[in-house]
Each structure stands twice: as structure tokens, then as C-alpha cells.
Design a protein around this motif. Structure first.
Motif, PDB file in Angstrom:
ATOM      1  N   GLU A 110       0.872  -1.177   0.092  1.00  0.00           N
ATOM      2  CA  GLU A 110      -0.100   0.277  -0.015  1.00  0.00           C
ATOM      3  C   GLU A 110       1.087   1.206  -0.127  1.00  0.00           C
ATOM      4  O   GLU A 110       0.441   2.299  -0.440  1.00  0.00           O
ATOM      5  N   SER A 111       1.944   1.093   0.314  1.00  0.00           N
ATOM      6  CA  SER A 111       2.893   2.469   0.592  1.00  0.00           C
ATOM      7  C   SER A 111       3.805   2.535  -0.552  1.00  0.00           C
ATOM      8  O   SER A 111       4.523   3.472  -0.759  1.00  0.00           O
ATOM      9  N   LEU A 112       3.619   1.849  -1.669  1.00  0.00           N
ATOM     10  CA  LEU A 112       4.605   1.883  -2.740  1.00  0.00           C
ATOM     11  C   LEU A 112       4.031   3.045  -3.685  1.00  0.00           C
ATOM     12  O   LEU A 112       2.892   3.420  -3.903  1.00  0.00           O
ATOM     13  N   THR A 113       5.033   3.980  -4.069  1.00  0.00           N
ATOM     14  CA  THR A 113       4.789   4.920  -5.204  1.00  0.00           C
ATOM     15  C   THR A 113       5.570   4.935  -6.177  1.00  0.00           C
ATOM     16  O   THR A 113       6.607   4.129  -6.441  1.00  0.00           O
ATOM     17  N   PRO A 114       4.919   5.634  -7.373  1.00  0.00           N
ATOM     18  CA  PRO A 114       5.720   5.522  -8.529  1.00  0.00           C
ATOM     19  C   PRO A 114       7.368   6.068  -8.310  1.00  0.00           C
ATOM     20  O   PRO A 114       8.362   5.781  -8.967  1.00  0.00           O
ATOM     21  N   GLU A 115       7.281   7.208  -7.267  1.00  0.00           N
ATOM     22  CA  GLU A 115       8.561   7.570  -7.073  1.00  0.00           C
ATOM     23  C   GLU A 115       9.680   6.814  -6.132  1.00  0.00           C
ATOM     24  O   GLU A 115      10.780   6.784  -6.631  1.00  0.00           O
ATOM     25  N   SER A 116       9.124   5.902  -5.332  1.00  0.00           N
ATOM     26  CA  SER A 116       9.960   5.193  -4.439  1.00  0.00           C
ATOM     27  C   SER A 116      10.273   3.719  -5.132  1.00  0.00           C
ATOM     28  O   SER A 116      11.263   3.181  -5.039  1.00  0.00           O
ATOM     29  N   HIS A 117       9.216   3.105  -5.851  1.00  0.00           N
ATOM     30  CA  HIS A 117       9.151   1.787  -6.603  1.00  0.00           C
ATOM     31  C   HIS A 117       8.745   1.842  -7.871  1.00  0.00           C
ATOM     32  O   HIS A 117       7.407   1.235  -7.965  1.00  0.00           O
ATOM     33  N   PRO A 118       9.347   2.583  -8.877  1.00  0.00           N
ATOM     34  CA  PRO A 118       8.440   2.519 -10.072  1.00  0.00           C
ATOM     35  C   PRO A 118       8.143   1.405 -10.825  1.00  0.00           C
ATOM     36  O   PRO A 118       6.891   1.274 -11.404  1.00  0.00           O
ATOM     37  N   ASN A 119       8.839   0.298 -10.719  1.00  0.00           N
ATOM     38  CA  ASN A 119       8.404  -0.864 -11.542  1.00  0.00           C
ATOM     39  C   ASN A 119       7.412  -1.572 -10.779  1.00  0.00           C
ATOM     40  O   ASN A 119       6.272  -1.937 -11.450  1.00  0.00           O
ATOM     41  N   LEU A 120       7.423  -1.714  -9.437  1.00  0.00           N
ATOM     42  CA  LEU A 120       6.638  -2.551  -8.695  1.00  0.00           C
ATOM     43  C   LEU A 120       5.153  -1.693  -8.753  1.00  0.00           C
ATOM     44  O   LEU A 120       4.171  -2.570  -8.745  1.00  0.00           O
ATOM     45  N   ALA A 121       5.364  -0.290  -8.517  1.00  0.00           N
ATOM     46  CA  ALA A 121       4.023   0.524  -8.822  1.00  0.00           C
ATOM     47  C   ALA A 121       3.550   0.309  -9.966  1.00  0.00           C
ATOM     48  O   ALA A 121       2.027   0.310 -10.093  1.00  0.00           O
ATOM     49  N   ALA A 122       4.072   0.139 -11.100  1.00  0.00           N
ATOM     50  CA  ALA A 122       3.279  -0.076 -12.332  1.00  0.00           C
ATOM     51  C   ALA A 122       2.768  -1.337 -12.670  1.00  0.00           C
ATOM     52  O   ALA A 122       1.799  -1.643 -13.015  1.00  0.00           O
TER      53      ALA A 122
END
Length: 215
Positions: free
Chosen positions: A172-184
Motif C-alpha cells: 500500500e505504501s509503494l509509489t511511482p517515485e519510490s518503486h516505479p516498476n512495482l508500482a506500475a
């Protein structure tokens, strides 16, 4: 001591001893299983157990046998190709293992050496051979890979984590800035799905199996 020489103990048999031993593993884990505790659970002197199970090694072999015997091959279509029957057998094995999460390490580390277990495995392979499965070393390696994959996958699913349960999911805490591939991936709707992942991997192994495929 032969079966004819065994002293009688009311209600005691090899099958009952193994069933109770598996119940104890399910409850407390294999590390807590001792002949003394097993005898107490059965209501007999621990030495009585040795008349049916010669040592703790044989006890764990018997538990492995009990787990394999929990598979119900009657649900597998005998008219299906052997590849489909083998996949169905692995799904049955997965269901059986998920019912005994604390016993998975026993099955994963005990080789099939007892006469009872070898006979059981031979009977399980018989319908596959009748359906056209080659009875050769390559097929034996394939079965070993599928069983190992199934045990490892279930261990990751339901095994007791070393060090205890982890904190709530951090997805839930993933963001495109912190984890771009996982967030995608998450934005595309992907979520962990053990059933789908196991089945996809199972089919990939079956479809891509070749003894000559390079690493």
C-alpha cells in the motif's frame, strides 16, 4: 520383532500410531515429536511404540507415507493424457500439503526409501504409464522437478516464517517515485495470487520440459 511376536496393546497399530504422530506434527511441529510424547498421547508406554515403529527415522518415513496416502487419485480422469494426469496429481499433492503445513519439511527432506512408500508411488505412476508416459530417466526427473516445485511453493505459501509472521503488507505504501516498476505492476491490477502463480508455473514446467534445454 515380527508381527506375530508383537505383544497386544488394545487399539494400537502402526496405522494408528502414524495417524496420531501426524496429528502431533500438525499441532506442534516435527521438532516437538518424540517417542515419549507419542506414547503418552497414545496412552501406552513409549516402548510399546517401538514394537510397531523401530525408531524415529522410521516414524518420519511413516508420516511421509501418510501424507502421500492422503492423495485421492480417484478424481483424476484416467482417459486424459498423462501430462494432464500428472498436473492433476500435483494439484492434489498441493492440496494435501496445504492441509499439513507443519509437515511439509518432513516430506521435502525424507527420501522415498520405505517399501510401503515405494509401492505407493509405483501404484500412482501406473495409470500415467498406461496413458503413455515414458517410463525412463527423463520422466523420472520431470516428476522429481514437479514434486520439488510443489513442495517449495506450498512451503512459501503456508510454511511458518523463520522469525515469526511479518508486518502487514507494504504494497500500500509503494509509489511511482519510490518503486516505479512495482508500482506500475500494481497499477495494472497485479496482486499476489498463490493459486494462479502455482498453476502458471506448473504448466510452464510441463510445456517447456526438455532434458536437453540449456540453463
Amino acid at each position: 520383532m515380527s508381527t506375530a511376536q508383537r505383544p497386544t496393546h488394545a487399539g494400537l497399530s502402526r496405522e494408528r500410531i502414524l495417524a496420531i504422530a501426524l496429528e502431533m506434527v500438525d499441532s506442534d511441529g516435527p521438532e516437538k515429536l518424540t517417542m515419549r510424547r507419542l506414547g503418552a498421547r497414545l496412552g501406552v508406554d513409549p516402548m510399546a511404540v517401538y514394537y510397531y515403529i523401530p525408531n524415529k527415522t522410521a516414524l518420519f518415513d511413516g508420516i511421509t507415507e501418510m501424507i502421500w496416502s492422503g492423495l485421492n487419485p480417484g478424481s483424476i480422469d484416467p482417459a486424459a493424457p498423462w501430462q494432464s494426469q500428472l498436473c492433476a496429481a500435483m494439484l492434489l499433492l498441493r492440496d494435501t500439503l496445504r492441509a499439513h503445513p507443519r509437515a511439509i519439511t518432513i516430506l521435502g527432506t525424507r527420501p522415498a526409501v520405505s517399501p510401503e512408500l515405494l509401492g505407493m508411488l509405483d501404484r500412482m505412476i501406473t495409470p500415467l504409464v498406461k496413458a503413455g508416459m515414458p517410463a525412463n530417466a527423463d520422466t523420472a526427473d520431470l516428476i522429481n522437478v514437479l514434486v520439488t516445485y510443489t513442495i517449495g511453493h506450498v512451503l512459501a505459501e503456508v510454511g511458518e516464517p523463520v522469525g515469526g509472521r511479518t508486518l502487514p503488507s507494504a504494497y500500500e505504501s509503494l509509489t511511482p517515485e519510490s518503486h516505479p516498476n512495482l508500482a506500475a505492476l500494481l497499477n495494472q491490477g497485479w496482486r499476489p495470487d498463490s493459486d494462479a502463480q502455482y498453476t502458471k508455473g506448473l504448466h510452464a514446467i510441463m510445456k517447456g520440459w526438455s532434458p536437453s534445454t540449456p540453463c
